[in-house]
Design an enzyme around this catalytic site. Sequence first.
Site, PDB file in Angstrom:
ATOM      1  CG  ASP A   7      -1.694   1.202   1.436  1.00 11.57           C
ATOM      2  OD1 ASP A   7      -2.380   1.597   0.473  1.00 11.57           O
ATOM      3  OD2 ASP A   7      -1.635   1.817   2.530  1.00 11.57           O
ATOM      4  CG  ASP A   9      -1.775   7.536   0.356  1.00 12.35           C
ATOM      5  OD1 ASP A   9      -0.920   8.407   0.164  1.00 12.35           O
ATOM      6  OD2 ASP A   9      -2.684   7.283  -0.447  1.00 12.35           O
TER       7      ASP A   9
HETATM    8  C1  BG6 Z   1      -5.789   5.881  -0.071  1.00 17.55           C
HETATM    9  C2  BG6 Z   1      -5.848   6.739   1.178  1.00 17.55           C
HETATM   10  O1  BG6 Z   1      -4.491   5.424  -0.273  1.00 17.55           O
HETATM   11  O2  BG6 Z   1      -6.183   6.632  -1.205  1.00 17.55           O
HETATM   12  C3  BG6 Z   1      -7.250   7.323   1.315  1.00 17.55           C
HETATM   13  O3  BG6 Z   1      -5.532   5.946   2.313  1.00 17.55           O
HETATM   14  C4  BG6 Z   1      -7.629   8.081   0.054  1.00 17.55           C
HETATM   15  O4  BG6 Z   1      -7.297   8.159   2.436  1.00 17.55           O
HETATM   16  C5  BG6 Z   1      -7.508   7.152  -1.152  1.00 17.55           C
HETATM   17  O5  BG6 Z   1      -8.958   8.589   0.142  1.00 17.55           O
HETATM   18  C6  BG6 Z   1      -7.840   7.850  -2.475  1.00 17.55           C
HETATM   19  O6  BG6 Z   1      -6.858   8.809  -2.748  1.00 17.55           O
HETATM   20  P1  BG6 Z   1      -6.905   9.835  -3.933  1.00 17.55           P
HETATM   21  O7  BG6 Z   1      -5.493  10.368  -3.998  1.00 17.55           O
HETATM   22  O8  BG6 Z   1      -7.277   9.081  -5.180  1.00 17.55           O
HETATM   23  O9  BG6 Z   1      -7.922  10.869  -3.603  1.00 17.55           O
HETATM   24 MG    MG Z   2      -2.795   3.092   3.570  1.00 23.62          MG
END
Ligand code: BG6
Ligand code: MG
Length: 210
Positions: A7, A9
């Site tokens: 993963d 984030d």
């Molecule tokens: C995930 C995060 O990796 O990505 C979430 O943990 C986030 O918090 C999701 O909402 C979507 O991200 P993005 O960048 O497409 O808005």
């Molecule tokens: Mg994560």
Amino acid sequence: MKAVIFDLDGVICFTDKYHYQAWKALADRLGIYFDEIINNRLRGVSRMASLDIVLERAERAYSQEEKDAFAAEKNATYVELLQQMSPRDLSDEVRETLNALRAGGYKLAIGSSSKNTKLILSRIGLGDFFDAISDGTNITHSKPDPEVFLMAAEMLSLDPAECLVVEDAKAGIQAAHAGGFKSAGIGEAAEHPDCTYPIASFGELKKILL
Ligand code: BG6
Ligand code: MG
């Protein structure tokens, strides 16, 4: 085990504070209460599903057009904040562990719900590093659905049983389990009953895999 699917984030780098600031700016503008505890519920959740959580405290319902505009507004703020990120946001522990796993012969991939995955990887200096990137741009079902990890395994031409998923979100552990992957969980993900290897830090992956 032949590969590791990470993963992004909360595992490779820490974008929580930027997601928080961007959602908070939107919620403040709309007069909706939002705090860090609500922000924690957005971990691993897609952008539109996150918006639905933010809007739980709204006083009225919004149309799909309004919601699409809110999601775009949040993302514009978020992308602006991401410009602050640099290779300094990649910790020595993560960099050294990734290099050790690669030297140990593992294929390394990303499995993230984020549509900003490639931007973030390039900001932290990992734009060309991974063998495969499966992200929010190539899936129709977000975690806890296993699609993002199944796509990563397919890109690597490997079976789920040959890949370890590394996650910080409970929804990510559920996704890994549903797809037939073993998982290593950091933080709250380590507490999930389906987490195969609870770990206290990223560097512990070396103990599991090397
Ligand atoms: C995930 C995060 O990796 O990505 C979430 O943990 C986030 O918090 C999701 O909402 C979507 O991200 P993005 O960048 O497409 O808005
Ligand atoms: Mg994560």
